[in-house]
Design a protein around this motif. Structure first.
Motif, PDB file in Angstrom:
ATOM      1  N   ARG A  91      -6.179   3.022   8.624  1.00 15.35           N
ATOM      2  CA  ARG A  91      -6.536   1.793   9.184  1.00 15.35           C
ATOM      3  C   ARG A  91      -7.415   2.026  10.632  1.00 15.35           C
ATOM      4  O   ARG A  91      -7.260   2.709  11.135  1.00 15.35           O
ATOM      5  CB  ARG A  91      -5.274   1.150   9.332  1.00 15.35           C
ATOM      6  CG  ARG A  91      -4.237   0.750   8.213  1.00 15.35           C
ATOM      7  CD  ARG A  91      -2.891   0.201   8.840  1.00 15.35           C
ATOM      8  NE  ARG A  91      -1.870  -0.086   7.578  1.00 15.35           N
ATOM      9  CZ  ARG A  91      -2.061  -1.201   6.927  1.00 15.35           C
ATOM     10  NH1 ARG A  91      -2.886  -2.161   7.302  1.00 15.35           N
ATOM     11  NH2 ARG A  91      -1.044  -1.428   6.081  1.00 15.35           N
ATOM     12  N   SER A 141       7.154   6.903   8.135  1.00 14.84           N
ATOM     13  CA  SER A 141       6.870   5.500   8.357  1.00 14.84           C
ATOM     14  C   SER A 141       5.716   5.274   8.997  1.00 14.84           C
ATOM     15  O   SER A 141       4.672   4.399   8.590  1.00 14.84           O
ATOM     16  CB  SER A 141       8.019   4.828   9.298  1.00 14.84           C
ATOM     17  OG  SER A 141       8.994   4.892   8.698  1.00 14.84           O
ATOM     18  N   SER A 174       2.481   6.585   6.623  1.00 15.66           N
ATOM     19  CA  SER A 174       2.400   5.534   5.207  1.00 15.66           C
ATOM     20  C   SER A 174       1.859   4.424   5.850  1.00 15.66           C
ATOM     21  O   SER A 174       0.870   3.744   5.294  1.00 15.66           O
ATOM     22  CB  SER A 174       4.077   5.005   4.918  1.00 15.66           C
ATOM     23  OG  SER A 174       4.697   6.265   4.388  1.00 15.66           O
ATOM     24  N   TYR A 175       2.423   3.837   6.968  1.00 18.39           N
ATOM     25  CA  TYR A 175       1.426   2.492   7.410  1.00 18.39           C
ATOM     26  C   TYR A 175       0.123   2.724   7.973  1.00 18.39           C
ATOM     27  O   TYR A 175      -0.837   1.951   7.633  1.00 18.39           O
ATOM     28  CB  TYR A 175       2.257   2.092   8.808  1.00 18.39           C
ATOM     29  CG  TYR A 175       1.402   1.049   9.766  1.00 18.39           C
ATOM     30  CD1 TYR A 175       1.504  -0.049   9.197  1.00 18.39           C
ATOM     31  CD2 TYR A 175       0.657   1.381  10.793  1.00 18.39           C
ATOM     32  CE1 TYR A 175       0.849  -1.151   9.955  1.00 18.39           C
ATOM     33  CE2 TYR A 175      -0.034   0.485  11.451  1.00 18.39           C
ATOM     34  CZ  TYR A 175      -0.015  -0.764  10.957  1.00 18.39           C
ATOM     35  OH  TYR A 175      -0.785  -1.999  11.694  1.00 18.39           O
ATOM     36  N   GLY A 217      -2.207   3.164   4.703  1.00 18.37           N
ATOM     37  CA  GLY A 217      -2.411   1.870   4.016  1.00 18.37           C
ATOM     38  C   GLY A 217      -1.636   2.152   2.747  1.00 18.37           C
ATOM     39  O   GLY A 217      -1.543   2.946   2.080  1.00 18.37           O
ATOM     40  N   TRP A 218      -1.143   0.881   2.263  1.00 19.09           N
ATOM     41  CA  TRP A 218      -0.267   0.610   1.056  1.00 19.09           C
ATOM     42  C   TRP A 218      -1.185   1.146  -0.354  1.00 19.09           C
ATOM     43  O   TRP A 218      -0.604   2.149  -0.984  1.00 19.09           O
ATOM     44  CB  TRP A 218      -0.117  -0.723   0.799  1.00 19.09           C
ATOM     45  CG  TRP A 218       1.074  -0.774  -0.564  1.00 19.09           C
ATOM     46  CD1 TRP A 218       0.701  -1.405  -1.598  1.00 19.09           C
ATOM     47  CD2 TRP A 218       2.218  -0.577  -0.145  1.00 19.09           C
ATOM     48  NE1 TRP A 218       2.000  -1.404  -2.224  1.00 19.09           N
ATOM     49  CE2 TRP A 218       2.897  -0.870  -1.420  1.00 19.09           C
ATOM     50  CE3 TRP A 218       3.115   0.215   0.559  1.00 19.09           C
ATOM     51  CZ2 TRP A 218       4.353  -0.480  -1.904  1.00 19.09           C
ATOM     52  CZ3 TRP A 218       4.506   0.359   0.349  1.00 19.09           C
ATOM     53  CH2 TRP A 218       5.135  -0.131  -0.965  1.00 19.09           C
ATOM     54  N   GLU A 219      -2.548   1.270  -0.472  1.00 16.69           N
ATOM     55  CA  GLU A 219      -3.178   1.454  -1.444  1.00 16.69           C
ATOM     56  C   GLU A 219      -3.358   3.242  -1.688  1.00 16.69           C
ATOM     57  O   GLU A 219      -2.785   3.891  -2.517  1.00 16.69           O
ATOM     58  CB  GLU A 219      -4.487   0.945  -1.503  1.00 16.69           C
ATOM     59  CG  GLU A 219      -5.268   1.273  -2.738  1.00 16.69           C
ATOM     60  CD  GLU A 219      -6.578   0.747  -2.947  1.00 16.69           C
ATOM     61  OE1 GLU A 219      -7.754   1.118  -3.566  1.00 16.69           O
ATOM     62  OE2 GLU A 219      -7.053  -0.247  -1.891  1.00 16.69           O
ATOM     63  N   PHE A 229      -1.065   4.977  -0.033  1.00 25.53           N
ATOM     64  CA  PHE A 229       0.086   5.744   0.272  1.00 25.53           C
ATOM     65  C   PHE A 229       0.439   6.068  -1.430  1.00 25.53           C
ATOM     66  O   PHE A 229       1.169   7.149  -1.919  1.00 25.53           O
ATOM     67  CB  PHE A 229       1.193   4.632   0.340  1.00 25.53           C
ATOM     68  CG  PHE A 229       2.525   4.930   0.280  1.00 25.53           C
ATOM     69  CD1 PHE A 229       3.116   5.850   1.012  1.00 25.53           C
ATOM     70  CD2 PHE A 229       3.301   4.496  -0.706  1.00 25.53           C
ATOM     71  CE1 PHE A 229       4.677   6.225   0.848  1.00 25.53           C
ATOM     72  CE2 PHE A 229       4.625   4.706  -1.014  1.00 25.53           C
ATOM     73  CZ  PHE A 229       5.383   5.572  -0.240  1.00 25.53           C
ATOM     74  N   TRP A 230       0.285   5.398  -2.559  1.00 22.95           N
ATOM     75  CA  TRP A 230       0.743   5.414  -3.745  1.00 22.95           C
ATOM     76  C   TRP A 230      -0.104   6.469  -4.223  1.00 22.95           C
ATOM     77  O   TRP A 230       0.107   7.271  -5.602  1.00 22.95           O
ATOM     78  CB  TRP A 230       0.397   4.254  -4.680  1.00 22.95           C
ATOM     79  CG  TRP A 230       1.437   3.161  -4.347  1.00 22.95           C
ATOM     80  CD1 TRP A 230       1.297   2.173  -3.572  1.00 22.95           C
ATOM     81  CD2 TRP A 230       2.958   3.369  -4.717  1.00 22.95           C
ATOM     82  NE1 TRP A 230       2.527   1.278  -3.549  1.00 22.95           N
ATOM     83  CE2 TRP A 230       3.430   2.182  -4.074  1.00 22.95           C
ATOM     84  CE3 TRP A 230       3.787   4.187  -5.278  1.00 22.95           C
ATOM     85  CZ2 TRP A 230       4.737   1.825  -4.300  1.00 22.95           C
ATOM     86  CZ3 TRP A 230       5.088   3.992  -5.548  1.00 22.95           C
ATOM     87  CH2 TRP A 230       5.604   2.690  -4.789  1.00 22.95           C
TER      88      TRP A 230
END
Length: 620
Positions: free
Chosen positions: A46, A122, A125-126, A129-131, A133-134
């Motif tokens: 980010r 945490s 992961s933030y 980003g969510w994409e 992360f996976w």
């Protein structure tokens, strides 16, 4: 992957270029990109204002130090948890009952560590980003490890810490592994090397299996029991035969495994020679060569990937800074203003050496704007090794002091010190040889104490004269001088303590035990330091210094391998405690503090006869 150009355009379109907020955002983005390049980090994270602040805070020295301390603490808990390792000896015959912490003490420390890890995962992961992360398997494994560890922690408390199987202890090394990018790259390289090793390992297994069958046929049981020693001891059945040859592959039981057959007939040695030559000299060396060759290739790719990350981070910083309003509007290509770069360099965390070198290069360019090629060339200083520069020697006005400075700063003065150190070592050896068979009550420590006193005074004088000639700052700038000076100070303190407790050396100097250490212990400690100090000769011997420098460089570069070894040994040690704790008991299952065993009555080579009692899995 995060698109530098499109991101800059989006920001311009959303807020309008030229505002102070945009300028600050671009500057902060450039700072983070350059810091990512310095540390070989990915720029895929980010980039809004809050995330940039959080990102820099997370990778600050304080946060990373707290995380490293937490990992060290949770790994070190194994030494004090039940079963505790806090005993002087691990010998089951003499080991006193160990202190075990009350239930809840180590568990509370564990919980604090888990909280730090939860904050760590945490934030990570933030930031990605969510994409992303996976896509990140390490982060998902991190969360899974924390969930399993917390569940096992709750189970432990519910059983009042009485259960023996604690899965979370085996998982602890993962926290060390996931925190090191170099260890993860090394593990990936090892994993990629395994398929290439499979063919040679299979060939080695075939070699072992065939020779095992030959051995069972060659050393089969006969009618004459006196001639069956080889069969009885080494080749009685398939497991024994396979084990004997597997150990022979490491040469640990050579030539013991061959002796019974060889004493019967010389020709039997051909079997063992063929097995050893094919297995050790060919297949094992071939396996080593393949591992080296494949691993080197994968590790080289990993290093190239890191360098690409550095180049990408620098380019990202250039693209962001080129979006600022002070770049030429009519330029055919992107440029970065020197003023913007200077603002970035003021805030970025970088070695002062590199920052100063970039500043010097900027003066050489003597222009207001930099192209992409010039910008990239500036940061090539990050790839260069530091050149050690020693402070200047003091300048004396006195002609006499100048002569002293020349004499005691000359390399020959250092060579004289090496000769004196060698004489000290020789004198210690002579005394030790003369007193080797004497009882402590018969030993006279006068001679050894006197020569130690003389040599230590010389070492002190040598150190002071070198400081006089070179100056304190220049003297301390040499690692060999720091090593030499530190040991000299320790020896001086030890000698003063010896005189304070036992007086000055004199014939018959053999006082009774006084204070923390006996006289002989203090003399021995001094002698060990003197022997250790003799390593000062290494920098003066070119080839030896080259070998030692290479070894030290290897140690630095092998930190990732050492970390993986710690992970593997830690996990297996915890597993060994769970499986084999209490398996080793003294003979008769009684305390043997005041009992001695006659080794002549025990079978040769057994656990008891070899007195392997301290080697057990009773604690970490």
């Amino acid at each position: 992957m995060w698109n530098i150009k499109s991101s800059g355009a989006q920001i311009n379109g959303a807020s309008g270029a030229g505002t102070a907020a945009d300028s600050d955002l671009y500057i902060n983005q450039a700072i983070v990109f350059i810091e990512d390049a310095i540390q070989y980090r990915s720029i895929n994270h980010r980039m809004d204002s809050r995330s940039l602040w959080l990102y820099r805070w997370y990778y600050s020295r304080t946060c990373q130090w707290i995380l490293s301390l937490t990992i060290t603490v949770i790994l070190a808990l194994a030494f004090i948890e039940k079963p505790s390792s806090l005993t002087v000896t691990s010998d089951v015959r003499y080991r006193p009952p160990a202190w075990n912490p009350p239930c809840g003490l180590t568990e509370s420390i564990e919980l604090l560590c888990f909280i730090v890890f939860m904050v760590d995962v945490s934030v990570k992961s933030y930031l990605v980003g969510w994409e992303e992360f996976w896509k990140n398997k390490w982060l998902m494994a991190y969360i899974l490890t924390l969930i399993v560890s917390l569940a096992d922690w709750i189970v432990s408390l519910s059983f009042f810490c009485a259960e023996n199987v604690r899965i979370r202890r085996i998982l602890r090394p993962f926290f060390l592994l996931q925190n090191s990018s170099m260890m993860k790259k090394t593990l990936k390289s090892i994993n990629s090397t395994l398929p290439e090793m499979a063919s040679v390992v299979l060939l080695l297994a075939v070699h072992l299996s065939l020779f095992t069958m030959f051995a069972m046929l060659l050393f089969a049981r006969t009618k004459d029991g006196q001639q069956d020693k080889e069969w009885v001891v080494y080749f009685r059945n398939l497991p024994d035969s396979l084990t004997s040859l597997l150990v022979l592959l490491t040469t640990a039981n050579n030539p013991d495994v061959m002796i019974p057959a060889y004493s019967k007939n010389r020709a039997y040695s051909i079997f063992f020679i063929l097995f050893t030559v094919l297995g050790n000299l060919f297949l094992m060396n071939l396996l080593t060569a393949i591992i080296y060759n494949q691993f080197r290739g994968y590790l080289l790719k990993s290093v190239q990937s890191s360098l690409f990350r550095r180049r990408l981070g620098i380019r990202a910083a250039f693209e962001v800074l080129s979006s600022l309003k002070d770049t030429p509007a009519n330029a055919q290509q992107s440029y970065v203003s020197v003023g913007a770069l200077l603002r970035v360099l003021q805030k970025v965390e970088m070695e002062s050496r590199c920052k100063q070198a970039i500043m010097r290069s900027l003066k050489i360019f003597s222009c207001d704007h930099l192209s992409a090629a010039q910008f990239q060339k500036l940061f090539e200083e990050l790839d260069k090794d530091a050149i050690k520069q020693h402070p200047p020697s003091p300048e004396y006005q006195s002609h006499f002091m100048q002569k002293l400075q020349f004499a005691f700063g000359h390399p020959y003065f250092g060579y004289l010190g090496n000769v004196v150190a060698l004489a000290n070592i020789v004198s210690i050896c002579v005394v030790l040889v003369m007193d080797a068979d004497k009882q402590p009550s018969e030993r006279d420590d006068f001679f050894l104490g006197a020569i130690n006193c003389f040599f230590i005074l010389y070492y002190l004088l040598e150190m002071l004269l070198k400081i006089l000639a070179m100056g304190l700052n220049r003297y301390l700038s040499y690692p060999s001088n720091r090593f030499d000076g530190l040991l000299t100070v320790i020896l001086l303190v030890l000698e003063i303590a010896t005189f304070a407790v036992y007086g000055f050396p004199h014939p018959g100097w053999r006082p009774e035990f006084m204070g923390l250490l006996s006289l002989w212990d203090m003399v021995r400690l001094g002698n060990m330091l003197i022997v250790f100090r003799f390593l000062r000769i290494i920098p003066n011997m070119k080839f030896m210094a080259l070998v030692v420098t290479t070894l030290l460089d290897l140690v630095k570069n092998l930190r990732a391998f050492a970390g993986i070894l710690v992970v593997v040994f830690y996990a297996f040690a915890i597993t060994g405690i769970m499986l084999f704790q209490g398996a080793v008991v003294p003979l008769g299952n009684t305390s043997a503090v005041n009992t001695t065993y006659d080794n002549s009555t025990l079978k040769c080579g057994t656990y008891e006869q070899l007195e392997y009692w301290p080697n057990n899995f009773d604690d970490f």
